[in-house]
Design a protein around this motif. Structure first.
Motif, short mmCIF file in Angstrom:
data_model
loop_
_atom_site.label_atom_id
_atom_site.label_comp_id
_atom_site.label_asym_id
_atom_site.label_seq_id
_atom_site.Cartn_x
_atom_site.Cartn_y
_atom_site.Cartn_z
N ALA A 336 2.93 -36.21 -7.66
CA ALA A 336 3.77 -35.74 -6.56
C ALA A 336 3.60 -36.60 -5.32
O ALA A 336 4.59 -36.97 -4.66
N LEU A 337 2.36 -36.95 -4.99
CA LEU A 337 2.11 -37.78 -3.82
C LEU A 337 2.67 -39.19 -4.01
O LEU A 337 3.23 -39.78 -3.07
N GLY A 338 2.55 -39.72 -5.23
CA GLY A 338 3.07 -41.06 -5.50
C GLY A 338 4.58 -41.13 -5.39
O GLY A 338 5.13 -42.10 -4.86
N VAL A 339 5.28 -40.12 -5.87
CA VAL A 339 6.73 -40.09 -5.78
C VAL A 339 7.18 -40.06 -4.31
O VAL A 339 8.15 -40.74 -3.93
N CYS A 340 6.48 -39.32 -3.49
CA CYS A 340 6.81 -39.30 -2.05
C CYS A 340 6.63 -40.68 -1.44
O CYS A 340 7.43 -41.12 -0.60
N GLY A 341 5.57 -41.40 -1.84
CA GLY A 341 5.36 -42.74 -1.33
C GLY A 341 6.47 -43.69 -1.73
O GLY A 341 6.97 -44.48 -0.91
N LEU A 342 6.89 -43.64 -3.00
CA LEU A 342 7.98 -44.51 -3.47
C LEU A 342 9.27 -44.23 -2.70
O LEU A 342 10.00 -45.15 -2.32
N GLY A 364 3.69 -39.70 5.14
CA GLY A 364 2.59 -38.83 5.54
C GLY A 364 2.10 -37.98 4.39
O GLY A 364 0.89 -37.80 4.20
N VAL A 365 3.03 -37.47 3.58
CA VAL A 365 2.63 -36.71 2.40
C VAL A 365 1.91 -37.61 1.41
O VAL A 365 0.86 -37.25 0.86
N SER A 366 2.43 -38.80 1.20
CA SER A 366 1.81 -39.74 0.26
C SER A 366 0.39 -40.11 0.67
O SER A 366 -0.50 -40.27 -0.18
N ASN A 367 0.16 -40.24 1.97
CA ASN A 367 -1.17 -40.62 2.46
C ASN A 367 -2.22 -39.54 2.22
O ASN A 367 -3.42 -39.79 2.41
N CYS A 368 -1.79 -38.35 1.81
CA CYS A 368 -2.76 -37.30 1.51
C CYS A 368 -3.47 -37.52 0.18
O CYS A 368 -4.22 -36.67 -0.29
N ALA A 369 -3.25 -38.69 -0.43
CA ALA A 369 -4.08 -39.09 -1.57
C ALA A 369 -5.53 -39.27 -1.13
O ALA A 369 -6.44 -39.18 -1.97
#
Length: 456
Positions: A336-342, A364-369
Motif C-alpha cells: 500500500a505504501l509503495g503504490v502511494c509512492g509510485l 507523505g504516506v509513502s514515507n511512512c515506510a
C-alpha cells in the motif's frame, strides 16, 4: 515472543522493584539502592520525554537544509553535484557511525550515548551555518548527523527495553514525534529565516537550541542509571520487573555469540528495505522543495508542501506500527505504501504544480515506510540483544545502500536540465522496495533463521 508482546500492548505495566545492585559502566557493582514504585514511574515518564525530544531532533538538520538548499548553494557557491553530495551525507554518516552505537552503548550505557548524540546535534547545527566554507558546512553537518546516527540505532533498543509489552504504541509515539520535528523544520524554516532578517545562516542555526533542550532528560537518566539497558534474555520486561530485575546502568544486553546476523535472510531483506525507503526519504527531504520551486511554486509554498509530506507521518506513524504488530505478515502495508509512492512520483512528472498538494500527500504516506521498518526491527527479533544487533545491521547496511541515491539525483538533475530522469529513478527504486519489504514482513525471527543456517 513478539506475538505475545503485541497482544499485551494495551496492558498497563506495573512494577514492584526490590533493592537491586547498580552497576557502573564497566559492569561492576558500586552500590545498592532501593527503588520505589514512585521512582520507577518518575523515571519511566522521563524516558518517554527523552524519547519524544530525541525523535523531534532527528530530522530538522536535514529538512531545514532542504527548505533553504537554493540559498545555501548560492551562499557557498555549490554546484548541483556538490549539493547532491550534501544530500548524501546523512545516509553516509548514519551508516558509518550507526554501526558503532551498540558497542558504545555497552561501554557507556544507552542513555549516556544518546545524551552525547543530542549534544553533537546541537553543536553541529550551531557550527555549520557560520563555518564560512563548503568544507566547514559539511563538517558541521557531519557532526550533527553523527549524533543522529547513534540515536537512530538506540531508539528501538530503548523502546524494547523499557516498554517490551508496548513496542507498537511506543514506536508509534517515537515515529510521530520524529515526523512532527521533520515537518515543523520544513514548514517554519523559511518564514523563520525571513523573521530573523533573511539570513539563511540564522534560519539554520536556530535549530541548535531545540537539540540543546533534548540533552537535559538524558543527562539525568545517564547519571541515574543509564536508560534503556535492561539485562536478561527471553523473559518479557514485565516478567523481569515482577521478579525484581532492574535496568543495568552499564550496557545493553550482550549480543549472544550464536547470533550471526548475516546468516538471516530476513535481516538482509530488512536492511535492503530500510535502505531503499531511506533513499526515497532523503531524496524527498533534500530535493522535493526544489522540484516544486522549479515548477514555479513560490519558495514558502514549496517549503509548506514539503512540510505536508512530512506531517503525514504524525498520525500515520502512530497507526501503522500498531497495525503492523497485529498482522502476521506486514507485506500488505508495504504494498500500500509503495503504490502511494509510485502515484506521487507519476504526479510530480505529469503535473508538479497543478496537483502539488495531492503529490505531497501521497509521498507523505509513502514515507511512512520508515516507522514500519522500525516496527519490523522490533518484531523480527525475540530478545533485546537480537533487536540491538538487528537494528545496527539493518540501519547501517541500509543507510550505506541509500548513499548513492540523493547524489545520483543531483547529477541527473544537473546534466539533464530537468526532473524527468530523477523521477524515473525514484519510481524505479520503489519496485524492489516493495519486493524486499514483503520478504522482511514474513512472520519469523532472525535468531531462528541464523540458528537454522548454522545447523545446515
Amino acid at each position: 515472543m513478539m506475538g505475545s508482546m503485541a497482544s499485551e500492548e494495551t496492558r498497563t505495566m506495573t512494577s514492584t522493584p526490590t533493592p537491586t545492585p547498580i552497576r557502573s559502566s564497566a559492569g561492576t557493582e558500586t552500590e545498592t539502592e532501593s527503588e520505589t514504585p514512585a521512582t520507577r514511574a518518575w523515571m519511566t515518564r522521563l524516558v518517554v520525554v527523552g524519547i519524544v525530544l530525541t525523535a523531534v531532533n532527528l530530522r530538522p538538520a536535514i529538512t531545514s537544509l532542504g527548505a533553504l538548499l537554493e540559498e545555501v548553494r548560492d551562499g557557498l557557491g555549490m554546484s548541483g553535484s556538490v549539493a547532491g553530495l550534501l544530500t548524501s551525507v546523512p545516509p553516509l554518516c548514519f551508516a558509518v557511525f550507526g554501526v558503532m552505537a551498540p558497542r558504545l552503548a555497552r561501554r557507556f550505557g544507552p542513555g549516556a550515548v544518546v545524551c552525547a548524540g543530542m549534544a553533537a546535534i546541537a553543536a553541529g547545527l550551531a557550527i555549520r551555518p557560520y563555518a564560512g566554507s563548503t568544507a566547514g558546512f559539511l563538517a558541521g553537518t557531519a557532526l550533527a548527523l553523527m549524533g543522529i546516527a547513534v540515536s537512530n540505532v538506540l531508539m528501538p533498543v530503548i523502546v524494547k527495553s523499557w516498554f517490551p509489552d508496548r513496542v507498537g504504541s511506543m514506536t508509534g509515539l517515537y515515529s510521530m514525534a520524529l515526523a512532527l520535528g521533520t515537518s515543523a523544520a520544513a514548514a517554519v524554516t523559511v518564514p523563520m529565516t525571513d523573521a530573523l532578517g533573511g539570513s539563511w545562516r540564522s534560519g539554520l542555526g536556530v535549530w541548535a537550541g531545540l537539540a540543546a533542550v533534548a540533552v537535559l532528560p538524558w543527562t539525568v537518566l545517564a547519571r541515574v542509571r543509564g536508560a534503556g539497558a535492561e539485562s536478561g534474555g527471553g523473559a518479557s520486561g514485565s516478567q523481569r520487573r515482577s521478579a525484581g530485575s532492574s535496568v543495568d546502568a552499564g550496557s545493553v544486553p550482550h549480543e549472544p555469540d550464536a547470533l550471526r546476523i548475516t546468516r538471516s535472510r530476513t535481516a538482509w531483506a530488512l536492511a535492503v528495505f530500510f535502505g531503499l525507503q531511506a533513499t526515497a526519504a532523503y531524496i524527498t527531504m533534500g530535493w522535493m522543495a526544489q522540484i516544486f520551486r522549479d515548477a514555479g511554486v513560490p519558495a514558502g509554498t514549496a517549503g509548506l508542501l514539503l512540510a505536508v509530506t512530512m506531517v503525514m507521518g504524525v498520525p500515520l506513524a502512530f497507526v501503522i506500527p500498531r497495525l503492523a504488530t497485529r498482522l502476521p505478515h506486514q507485506g500488505p502495508i508495504v504494498v500500500a505504501l509503495g503504490v502511494c509512492g509510485l502515484a506521487g512520483y507519476a504526479g510530480l512528472y505529469l503535473a508538479p504544480a497543478g496537483g502539488a498538494w495531492a503529490w505531497a500527500l501521497l509521498l507523505g504516506v509513502s514515507n511512512c515506510a520508515f516507522p514500519l521498518a522500525l516496527t519490523m526491527v522490533g518484531m523480527r527479533a525475540r530478545t533485546g540483544a537480537g533487536v540491538a544487533k538487528l537494528s545496527a545491521f539493518a540501519q547501517s547496511a541500509g543507510y550505506l545502500l541509500s548513499i548513492p541515491g540523493p547524489l545520483l539525483v543531483g547529477v541527473l538533475y544537473q546534466h539533464s536540465g530537468g526532473w524527468g530522469l530523477p523521477l524515473a529513478l525514484m519510481a524505479g527504486l520503489m519496485i524492489p522496495q516493495i519486493a524486499v519489504g514483503i520478504l522482511a514482513g514474513r512472520n519469523r525471527t532472525v535468531e531462528d533463521e541464523a540458528a537454522r543456517r548454522s545447523r545446515a
